[in-house]
Design an enzyme around this catalytic site. Structure first.
Site, mmCIF file in Angstrom:
data_model
loop_
_atom_site.group_PDB
_atom_site.id
_atom_site.type_symbol
_atom_site.label_atom_id
_atom_site.label_comp_id
_atom_site.label_asym_id
_atom_site.label_seq_id
_atom_site.Cartn_x
_atom_site.Cartn_y
_atom_site.Cartn_z
ATOM 1 N N ASP A 1 -0.401 33.269 -18.065
ATOM 2 C CA ASP A 1 -0.996 33.443 -16.736
ATOM 3 C C ASP A 1 -0.879 32.132 -15.935
ATOM 4 O O ASP A 1 -1.094 31.044 -16.484
ATOM 5 C CB ASP A 1 -2.482 33.794 -16.974
ATOM 6 C CG ASP A 1 -3.188 34.348 -15.758
ATOM 7 O OD1 ASP A 1 -2.501 34.785 -14.829
ATOM 8 O OD2 ASP A 1 -4.438 34.352 -15.768
ATOM 9 N N HIS A 2 -0.549 32.224 -14.665
ATOM 10 C CA HIS A 2 -0.541 31.071 -13.736
ATOM 11 C C HIS A 2 0.127 29.801 -14.264
ATOM 12 O O HIS A 2 -0.531 28.757 -14.415
ATOM 13 C CB HIS A 2 -1.970 30.721 -13.296
ATOM 14 C CG HIS A 2 -2.584 31.731 -12.388
ATOM 15 N ND1 HIS A 2 -2.194 31.907 -11.077
ATOM 16 C CD2 HIS A 2 -3.548 32.642 -12.617
ATOM 17 C CE1 HIS A 2 -2.890 32.890 -10.535
ATOM 18 N NE2 HIS A 2 -3.721 33.352 -11.446
ATOM 19 N N ASP A 55 3.539 30.422 -10.947
ATOM 20 C CA ASP A 55 2.752 30.493 -9.717
ATOM 21 C C ASP A 55 3.175 29.385 -8.768
ATOM 22 O O ASP A 55 2.596 28.302 -8.749
ATOM 23 C CB ASP A 55 1.250 30.399 -10.040
ATOM 24 C CG ASP A 55 0.403 30.550 -8.778
ATOM 25 O OD1 ASP A 55 0.993 30.661 -7.682
ATOM 26 O OD2 ASP A 55 -0.832 30.561 -8.883
ATOM 27 N N GLU A 94 4.319 34.699 -7.621
ATOM 28 C CA GLU A 94 3.176 34.960 -6.728
ATOM 29 C C GLU A 94 3.546 34.552 -5.319
ATOM 30 O O GLU A 94 4.084 33.474 -5.088
ATOM 31 C CB GLU A 94 1.929 34.198 -7.190
ATOM 32 C CG GLU A 94 0.765 34.351 -6.200
ATOM 33 C CD GLU A 94 -0.610 34.064 -6.767
ATOM 34 O OE1 GLU A 94 -0.800 34.255 -7.979
ATOM 35 O OE2 GLU A 94 -1.490 33.647 -5.989
ATOM 36 N N HIS A 119 -10.327 35.329 -7.701
ATOM 37 C CA HIS A 119 -10.794 35.208 -9.083
ATOM 38 C C HIS A 119 -12.311 35.003 -9.134
ATOM 39 O O HIS A 119 -12.912 34.505 -8.189
ATOM 40 C CB HIS A 119 -10.127 33.995 -9.747
ATOM 41 C CG HIS A 119 -8.639 34.127 -9.900
ATOM 42 N ND1 HIS A 119 -7.763 33.118 -9.596
ATOM 43 C CD2 HIS A 119 -7.870 35.158 -10.336
ATOM 44 C CE1 HIS A 119 -6.519 33.505 -9.841
ATOM 45 N NE2 HIS A 119 -6.554 34.748 -10.286
ATOM 46 N N GLY A 120 -12.890 35.361 -10.259
ATOM 47 C CA GLY A 120 -14.306 35.058 -10.487
ATOM 48 C C GLY A 120 -15.244 36.190 -10.114
ATOM 49 O O GLY A 120 -14.820 37.301 -9.768
ATOM 50 N N ASP A 178 -10.489 39.417 -16.055
ATOM 51 C CA ASP A 178 -11.068 38.402 -16.934
ATOM 52 C C ASP A 178 -12.593 38.433 -16.808
ATOM 53 O O ASP A 178 -13.347 38.602 -17.777
ATOM 54 C CB ASP A 178 -10.508 37.022 -16.525
ATOM 55 C CG ASP A 178 -10.930 35.907 -17.457
ATOM 56 O OD1 ASP A 178 -11.739 36.160 -18.371
ATOM 57 O OD2 ASP A 178 -10.469 34.765 -17.279
HETATM 58 O O1 LIG Z 1 -6.891 37.252 -12.023
HETATM 59 C C1 LIG Z 1 -7.456 36.779 -12.995
HETATM 60 C C2 LIG Z 1 -8.822 37.219 -13.339
HETATM 61 O O2 LIG Z 1 -9.446 37.974 -12.300
HETATM 62 P P1 LIG Z 1 -11.011 38.256 -12.348
HETATM 63 O O3 LIG Z 1 -11.712 36.951 -12.166
HETATM 64 O O4 LIG Z 1 -11.304 38.895 -13.631
HETATM 65 O O5 LIG Z 1 -11.267 39.186 -11.196
HETATM 66 C C3 LIG Z 1 -6.756 35.786 -13.899
HETATM 67 O O6 LIG Z 1 -5.402 35.756 -13.496
HETATM 68 C C4 LIG Z 1 -7.287 34.367 -13.832
HETATM 69 O O7 LIG Z 1 -6.229 33.488 -13.816
HETATM 70 C C5 LIG Z 1 -8.114 34.019 -15.026
HETATM 71 O O8 LIG Z 1 -9.393 34.473 -14.805
HETATM 72 C C6 LIG Z 1 -8.091 32.516 -15.321
HETATM 73 O O9 LIG Z 1 -9.174 32.102 -15.977
HETATM 74 P P2 LIG Z 1 -9.370 30.589 -16.457
HETATM 75 O O10 LIG Z 1 -9.082 30.597 -17.910
HETATM 76 O O11 LIG Z 1 -8.415 29.709 -15.692
HETATM 77 O O12 LIG Z 1 -10.811 30.325 -16.146
#
Ligand SMILES: O=C(COP(=O)(O)O)[C@@H](O)[C@H](O)[C@H](O)COP(=O)(O)O
Length: 354
Positions: free
Chosen positions: A83-84, A105, A142, A198-199, A277
């Site tokens: 990811d990223h 990314d 992206e 995110h988050g 996530d």
């Molecule tokens: O889109 C994502 C998650 O979305 P979300 O927060 O679940 O809506 C992932 O691609 C994020 O990159 C991932 O949450 C990264 O987490 P870290 O490990 O960098 O905190």
């Protein structure tokens, strides 16, 4: 079964009209939760590791945990996705480590904070595509910066996300630019900016079409019909689990995620990979808080982890079912990455741009 490339998985999803959740993983409990759910409903799996996950678990642990999942659930095809990726170097190291798919990314510079120019994005992504495809590994690019159309800001993230307030146009992927980007880079999948972030804090109220632009998904899909669209920041932030955290002493503020029905609408128009996530974080955290308060005599952490795992499995299962991925794993026969690389070389996997 075996490791499968993202491209093969998403081509199958497109052919059969379903989408796949791509869950972020950091530890054994998350991976087992996902695999248990997938196994119960016969769904193929995407396990993705972020830079944060690599920093937390360490590359060898992440790699071996995914390999253990492939060993333990031989009937489920698993894509191991990075990811990223912040640079071509990060992506190459992941390919070396055995990932069957990487994300470059290039929407941000290598600091993962500064929005990059279009030319930089094309150049770095193309570099990764050339190297990855030679190994049969898929590439997600992206275009556009992820962030809220309400606030202009990226979500809180562990080490990446555009800093400061961004202009509205930077937060929305342009369909013409998407077509040009795909033509120039030859990516397999494209993460698009449509107002998700995110988050846990995505929207201040249930999102309308003004701040969650599913219409943009449709416009982009019309231009690049064979490119698999990716929705990042697509946790639905279930109210019941957020409430559970608060009921047991937490302090999650009022917030709204991406409604599952909006994701399903996106899947009808070319979204094939849905990054999740936060939902697993919230469910596992809620379950652990509840467990610790309700069973004060316990001192065996495995029971706590088990409670977290059970909560995550329920979320994963619900997403596999809602996105139409249930029942699809047994229909797939993973191609070797060597054969994927030959298919790329023969031009059989070239994108169609309208
Ligand atoms: O889109 C994502 C998650 O979305 P979300 O927060 O679940 O809506 C992932 O691609 C994020 O990159 C991932 O949450 C990264 O987490 P870290 O490990 O960098 O905190």
């Amino acid at each position: 079964m075996a490791l499968i490339s993202l491209r093969q998985l998403l081509d199958h999803a497109a052919e059969h009209g379903y989408g796949l959740p791509a869950f972020n993983v950091n530890n054994m409990e998350q991976i087992k939760a996902i695999m248990e759910a997938a196994s119960a409903v016969d769904a193929p799996v995407i396990l993705q590791g972020s830079a944060g996950a690599r920093a937390y678990a360490g590359e060898p642990f992440l790699r071996h945990l995914v390999l253990a999942a492939i060993d333990m659930y031989p009937h489920i095809p698993v894509c191991m996705h990075q990811d990223h990726g912040a640079s071509p170097a990060v992506c190459i190291r992941s390919i070396q480590s055995g990932f069957s798919s990487v994300m470059m990314d290039g929407s941000l510079l290598e600091d993962m904070k500064t929005p990059a120019s279009y030319a930089y994005n094309v150049e770095t992504t193309r570099k990764v595509v050339d190297m990855a495809h030679a190994c049969g590994v898929s590439v997600e690019g992206e275009l556009g910066c992820l962030g809220s159309l309400e606030t202009g800001r990226a979500g809180e993230e562990d080490g990446h996300g555009a800093a400061g307030e961004l202009e509205h146009s930077m937060l929305l992927t342009d369909p013409d630019e998407a077509a040009d980007f795909v033509r120039q880079t030859q990516v397999d999948a494209l993460a698009i900016a449509i107002g998700t972030s995110h988050g846990a804090y995505k929207f201040t109220r249930k999102p309308t079409g003004q701040v969650l632009r599913i219409d943009r998904v449709k416009a982009i899909h019309q231009r690049i019909p064979t490119i698999h669209l990716v929705m990042h920041g697509s946790s639905s932030v279930p109210e019941d689990w957020a409430q559970m955290i608060n009921d047991y002493g937490g302090a999650i503020g009022q917030t709204y995620g991406v409604p599952v029905e909006e994701i399903v609408e996106g899947i009808r128009h070319g979204v094939r990979k849905v990054n999740i996530d936060t939902d697993l974080r919230i469910a596992s955290y809620g379950a652990m808080r509840k467990f610790m308060v309700e069973d004060r005599k316990n001192f065996d952490p495995r029971k706590l982890y088990k409670a977290a795992q059970t909560a995550m499995t329920a979320i994963c299962r619900a997403r596999y079912e809602a996105f139409g991925a249930a029942g699809q794993a047994s229909k797939l026969k993973p191609m070797r990455l060597e054969d994927m690389s030959l298919a790329y070389a023969r031009g059989e996997l070239d994108p169609i741009v309208r």
